[in-house]
Every structure is written in C-alpha cells, then in structure tokens.
Design a protein around this motif. Sequence first.
Motif, mmCIF file in Angstrom:
data_model
loop_
_atom_site.group_PDB
_atom_site.id
_atom_site.type_symbol
_atom_site.label_atom_id
_atom_site.label_comp_id
_atom_site.label_asym_id
_atom_site.label_seq_id
_atom_site.Cartn_x
_atom_site.Cartn_y
_atom_site.Cartn_z
ATOM 1 N N GLY A 1 0.790 -1.215 0.000
ATOM 2 C CA GLY A 1 0.000 0.000 0.000
ATOM 3 C C GLY A 1 0.823 1.266 0.000
ATOM 4 N N ILE A 2 0.126 2.357 0.189
ATOM 5 C CA ILE A 2 0.750 3.674 0.172
ATOM 6 C C ILE A 2 1.219 4.013 1.575
ATOM 7 C CG2 ILE A 2 0.353 6.130 -0.255
ATOM 8 C CD1 ILE A 2 -1.824 5.281 -2.230
ATOM 9 N N ALA A 3 2.497 4.233 1.745
ATOM 10 C CA ALA A 3 3.047 4.567 3.058
ATOM 11 C C ALA A 3 3.027 6.084 3.227
ATOM 12 C CB ALA A 3 4.477 4.059 3.170
ATOM 13 N N PHE B 1 -5.245 -3.539 -1.834
ATOM 14 C CA PHE B 1 -5.096 -2.846 -0.542
ATOM 15 C C PHE B 1 -5.249 -1.344 -0.740
ATOM 16 C CE2 PHE B 1 -2.564 -0.442 2.445
ATOM 17 C CZ PHE B 1 -2.796 -1.038 3.673
ATOM 18 N N ASN B 2 -4.565 -0.792 -1.744
ATOM 19 C CA ASN B 2 -4.636 0.642 -2.022
ATOM 20 C C ASN B 2 -6.064 1.084 -2.302
ATOM 21 O OD1 ASN B 2 -1.916 1.164 -1.714
ATOM 22 N ND2 ASN B 2 -1.449 0.976 -3.887
ATOM 23 N N ALA B 3 -6.736 0.359 -3.218
ATOM 24 C CA ALA B 3 -8.088 0.741 -3.616
ATOM 25 C C ALA B 3 -9.055 0.644 -2.440
ATOM 26 C CB ALA B 3 -8.559 -0.144 -4.765
ATOM 27 N N ASN B 4 -8.977 -0.440 -1.693
ATOM 28 C CA ASN B 4 -9.859 -0.593 -0.534
ATOM 29 C C ASN B 4 -9.647 0.531 0.478
ATOM 30 O OD1 ASN B 4 -11.093 -2.929 -1.461
ATOM 31 N ND2 ASN B 4 -9.698 -4.293 -0.372
ATOM 32 N N HIS B 5 -8.378 0.860 0.710
ATOM 33 C CA HIS B 5 -8.054 1.926 1.661
ATOM 34 C C HIS B 5 -8.584 3.275 1.171
ATOM 35 C CE1 HIS B 5 -5.830 4.208 4.657
ATOM 36 N NE2 HIS B 5 -5.333 4.952 3.688
ATOM 37 N N LEU B 6 -8.406 3.546 -0.105
ATOM 38 C CA LEU B 6 -8.864 4.815 -0.671
ATOM 39 C C LEU B 6 -10.380 4.938 -0.603
ATOM 40 C CD1 LEU B 6 -6.508 4.977 -3.775
ATOM 41 C CD2 LEU B 6 -6.608 6.690 -1.950
ATOM 42 N N ILE B 7 -11.087 3.861 -0.935
ATOM 43 C CA ILE B 7 -12.549 3.899 -0.918
ATOM 44 C C ILE B 7 -13.063 4.063 0.509
ATOM 45 C CG2 ILE B 7 -14.636 2.535 -1.367
ATOM 46 C CD1 ILE B 7 -13.094 1.345 -3.801
#
Length: 226
Positions: free
Chosen positions: A6-8, A138-144
Amino acid sequence: MARKTGIAPPTESQADMAHRRLEEMIVTLQLPPGSHWSEEGLADQIGIGRTPVREAVKRLQGDYLVSILPRHGLMITEINVHEQLLVIEFRRELEAFISRRAALRISASEKELLTVAAREIDNAGAKGNLQKYLREVFNANHLIATASGNPFAAKSISPLHAMSRRFYYRYERDLQNLGAMGSLHAERARAVVQQDEKLAVEKANALMDQIESYTRRIFNLSVGAL
C-alpha cells in the motif's frame, strides 16, 4: 524483508510501519498460519524495534490475524473457511455502505489516486501478478474506505479486508481467477470515481457475490476432504 504494502504516508510512525509490514507477511503466508513467534523474533524479521512491534501486534490481534498466548508469545491465527464465510456476511454490508458513501463524498485528489489503483489492479490481474494485485487491492480498498468519510466503517472493514486477502492468497492457485477478480475490483473503483452511487453499490455487490461464490467452493472442497 517483507515487500511494502500500500501507500506509506510520509508521516508513517514506526508502529504503523511495523503493522503494515507484519500484516503483509501474514497475508502472504511468510508468517505461516499456526506458527509461533515472540515480539523479539518479529522485530528481527522486519528490522524494527520491539516497542513499535508490540503496538503492531496489539493491532494485529484486533484484526484477528494474531493470537496472544500468555507467557508463550503469540501465534499467527489459522485460516478457517467457515469463519471466512462469516467475514463475507458482514463485509458485504459494509462494502455497499462504504461504496455508496465514497461515491458521494470522494474528492478530486482521491479520484486521481483511485483511478490509478483501478488501472494497476487490472494490469496485475491480466499479468497474473498476485503480489502486485494484492498490493493494489489494498490501495483501492483503503482509498474507498477513506473517501467514505466514515472512520468507524473504515476501521470495521479493515480487518475483514486483511483476512480476505490472506484467504485469497492461500487459495488463488486453486481458483485461477485473478484476471476476473481484478476486473471486478477495478469496476467498483471506477464506479466510485464516476460518483455513481447506484452503480458503485451494484459493483460492490457483484464483487462480493464472486468472493462468496469462490469461498463456498473452497468450503465445499474442504468438507469433502474430511
């Protein structure tokens, strides 16, 4: 050393970093289900001090990925197919709620990031790159979840995502559906970017239908193997 997931964030704390790295190692079975560890052993694995690792372990316990064994360290939880069906039952409701709210509230900057994540999910699925796929999901789920503007819903769904990613990593070879799953995740993300609330919920439901379908398939195979 585990790959980064993911994005740190630039201001990521040592505890956040430890949680992120340990979660990926659990999700990708580098820390196998049922294996026993000490906090010192985990600290050595990721090269981060014991204090932030202790904080990360507490969070992982709350995420149902770690069990604390008094006076005996900790254990990585087993993968339980029946429990995974219960995860899906709750996750389905949260995904619909979060997708609708994200479509309503997403900002311009979040749209840009989610558009990139959707494209990367598609690419990883098409190329069969499971590690990249999981990272971008992970990134997309976190962003949404963040775009939904409801931190309580985001906090509730985070452990369900982690358990689901580990389950999928474990059984992807049996399923052989990475491309199809990538398309479903990407379509939901794009519906959120388009700010189409109805479509976002429809795509979230379609995604969960497929997740439930393959989980029941694995459940039936496991029952038949007994």
